[in-house]
Motif scaffolding. Structure first.
Motif, PDB file in Angstrom:
ATOM      1  N   UNK A 132       0.848  -1.190   0.000  1.00 32.69           N
ATOM      2  CA  UNK A 132       0.000   0.000   0.000  1.00 32.69           C
ATOM      3  C   UNK A 132       0.877   1.230   0.000  1.00 32.69           C
ATOM      4  N   UNK A 133       0.305   2.311  -0.492  1.00 27.32           N
ATOM      5  CA  UNK A 133       1.044   3.551  -0.580  1.00 27.32           C
ATOM      6  C   UNK A 133       0.115   4.714  -0.846  1.00 27.32           C
ATOM      7  N   UNK A 134       0.709   5.857  -1.139  1.00 23.61           N
ATOM      8  CA  UNK A 134      -0.028   7.085  -1.425  1.00 23.61           C
ATOM      9  C   UNK A 134       0.603   7.740  -2.634  1.00 23.61           C
ATOM     10  N   UNK A 135      -0.225   8.294  -3.505  1.00 23.87           N
ATOM     11  CA  UNK A 135       0.320   8.954  -4.687  1.00 23.87           C
ATOM     12  C   UNK A 135       1.132  10.184  -4.274  1.00 23.87           C
ATOM     13  N   UNK A 136       2.228  10.400  -5.015  1.00 26.40           N
ATOM     14  CA  UNK A 136       3.103  11.537  -4.724  1.00 26.40           C
ATOM     15  C   UNK A 136       2.566  12.805  -5.407  1.00 26.40           C
ATOM     16  N   UNK A 137       3.333  13.867  -5.372  1.00 21.82           N
ATOM     17  CA  UNK A 137       2.908  15.141  -5.953  1.00 21.82           C
ATOM     18  C   UNK A 137       2.626  15.045  -7.441  1.00 21.82           C
ATOM     19  N   UNK A 138       3.209  14.055  -8.110  1.00 24.52           N
ATOM     20  CA  UNK A 138       2.977  13.838  -9.541  1.00 24.52           C
ATOM     21  C   UNK A 138       1.857  12.831  -9.781  1.00 24.52           C
ATOM     22  N   UNK A 139       1.182  12.373  -8.717  1.00 24.50           N
ATOM     23  CA  UNK A 139       0.085  11.413  -8.854  1.00 24.50           C
ATOM     24  C   UNK A 139       0.552   9.981  -9.053  1.00 24.50           C
ATOM     25  N   UNK A 140       1.838   9.720  -8.796  1.00 25.52           N
ATOM     26  CA  UNK A 140       2.402   8.390  -9.033  1.00 25.52           C
ATOM     27  C   UNK A 140       2.616   7.634  -7.729  1.00 25.52           C
ATOM     28  N   UNK A 141       2.493   6.307  -7.830  1.00 20.55           N
ATOM     29  CA  UNK A 141       2.747   5.449  -6.677  1.00 20.55           C
ATOM     30  C   UNK A 141       3.342   4.141  -7.170  1.00 20.55           C
ATOM     31  N   UNK A 142       4.547   3.836  -6.718  1.00 24.59           N
ATOM     32  CA  UNK A 142       5.201   2.564  -7.034  1.00 24.59           C
ATOM     33  C   UNK A 142       4.941   1.650  -5.851  1.00 24.59           C
ATOM     34  N   UNK A 143       4.233   0.548  -6.106  1.00 26.69           N
ATOM     35  CA  UNK A 143       3.813  -0.344  -5.036  1.00 26.69           C
ATOM     36  C   UNK A 143       4.742  -1.531  -4.839  1.00 26.69           C
ATOM     37  N   UNK A 144       5.272  -2.078  -5.907  1.00 31.02           N
ATOM     38  CA  UNK A 144       6.152  -3.245  -5.813  1.00 31.02           C
ATOM     39  C   UNK A 144       7.327  -3.040  -6.747  1.00 31.02           C
ATOM     40  N   UNK A 145       8.522  -3.170  -6.220  1.00 30.12           N
ATOM     41  CA  UNK A 145       9.726  -3.163  -7.041  1.00 30.12           C
ATOM     42  C   UNK A 145       9.985  -4.612  -7.442  1.00 30.12           C
ATOM     43  N   UNK A 146      10.156  -4.872  -8.696  1.00 28.27           N
ATOM     44  CA  UNK A 146      10.437  -6.238  -9.141  1.00 28.27           C
ATOM     45  C   UNK A 146       9.171  -7.026  -9.437  1.00 28.27           C
ATOM     46  N   UNK A 147       9.317  -8.330  -9.593  1.00 28.91           N
ATOM     47  CA  UNK A 147       8.198  -9.181 -10.017  1.00 28.91           C
ATOM     48  C   UNK A 147       7.072  -9.261  -8.986  1.00 28.91           C
ATOM     49  N   UNK A 148       5.877  -9.444  -9.493  1.00 29.96           N
ATOM     50  CA  UNK A 148       4.720  -9.750  -8.658  1.00 29.96           C
ATOM     51  C   UNK A 148       4.373 -11.217  -8.875  1.00 29.96           C
ATOM     52  N   UNK A 149       3.471 -11.732  -8.105  1.00 32.27           N
ATOM     53  CA  UNK A 149       3.001 -13.093  -8.341  1.00 32.27           C
ATOM     54  C   UNK A 149       2.057 -13.135  -9.525  1.00 32.27           C
ATOM     55  N   UNK A 150       1.863 -14.309 -10.093  1.00 35.91           N
ATOM     56  CA  UNK A 150       0.900 -14.477 -11.183  1.00 35.91           C
ATOM     57  C   UNK A 150      -0.508 -14.556 -10.604  1.00 35.91           C
ATOM     58  N   UNK A 151      -1.487 -14.299 -11.465  1.00 36.09           N
ATOM     59  CA  UNK A 151      -2.881 -14.444 -11.061  1.00 36.09           C
ATOM     60  C   UNK A 151      -3.586 -13.116 -10.891  1.00 36.09           C
ATOM     61  N   UNK A 152      -4.811 -13.180 -10.377  1.00 34.84           N
ATOM     62  CA  UNK A 152      -5.594 -11.953 -10.231  1.00 34.84           C
ATOM     63  C   UNK A 152      -5.038 -11.044  -9.134  1.00 34.84           C
TER      64      UNK A 152
END
Length: 103
Positions: free
Chosen positions: A30-50
Motif C-alpha cells: 500500500x502507498x499514497x500517490x506523490x505530488x505527480x500522482x504516481x505510486x510505485x507499489x512493488x519493485x520487481x516481479x509480482x506473483x501471477x494471477x488476479x
C-alpha cells in the motif's frame, strides 16, 4: 507494479490518494500517490494471477471538500507475466473513471 492517477477535471495529478494492491493471498502493498500522482507499489516481479488495486477515492475527495460517486475504485486485473512491470493508470473524475494497461 505502479500506478499514476490524474484528476481529469483539473487536468492535474491526484496527489495524496491512498492505493492498496491485493492478490489472492491478501494485501501485497500500500502507498499514497506523490505530488505527480504516481505510486510505485512493488519493485520487481509480482506473483501471477488476479490482483486488485483499491484506490481511496472517497476519502481523497472529502479531504479536498469535494463529493464523488466513487467511495473507492477497485480495478481487478490478471498478471500473466510476473516478471514484467505492470503499470495501471487511473483517470478520475467525480462521476466517471477510466483505466488502461500502461507500460
Amino acid at each position: 507494479m505502479s500506478t499514476h492517477v490524474l484528476d481529469s477535471v483539473t487536468g492535474r495529478p491526484a496527489a495524496g490518494l491512498a492505493v492498496a494492491l491485493h492478490a489472492a493471498e491478501g494485501l501485497v502493498a500500500e502507498g499514497t500517490t506523490d505530488a505527480d500522482g504516481r505510486c510505485r507499489l512493488v519493485e520487481g516481479p509480482t506473483g501471477a494471477g488476479p490482483h486488485r488495486l483499491v484506490f481511496g477515492t472517497g476519502a481523497w475527495a472529502a479531504a479536498r471538500g469535494e463529493e464523488t460517486f466513487w467511495p473507492e475504485v477497485v480495478l481487478t486485473f490478471a498478471v500473466r507475466e510476473p516478471a514484467e512491470h505492470h503499470h495501471v493508470p487511473l483517470l478520475l473524475s467525480p462521476f466517471a473513471y477510466s483505466t488502461y494497461r500502461g507500460s
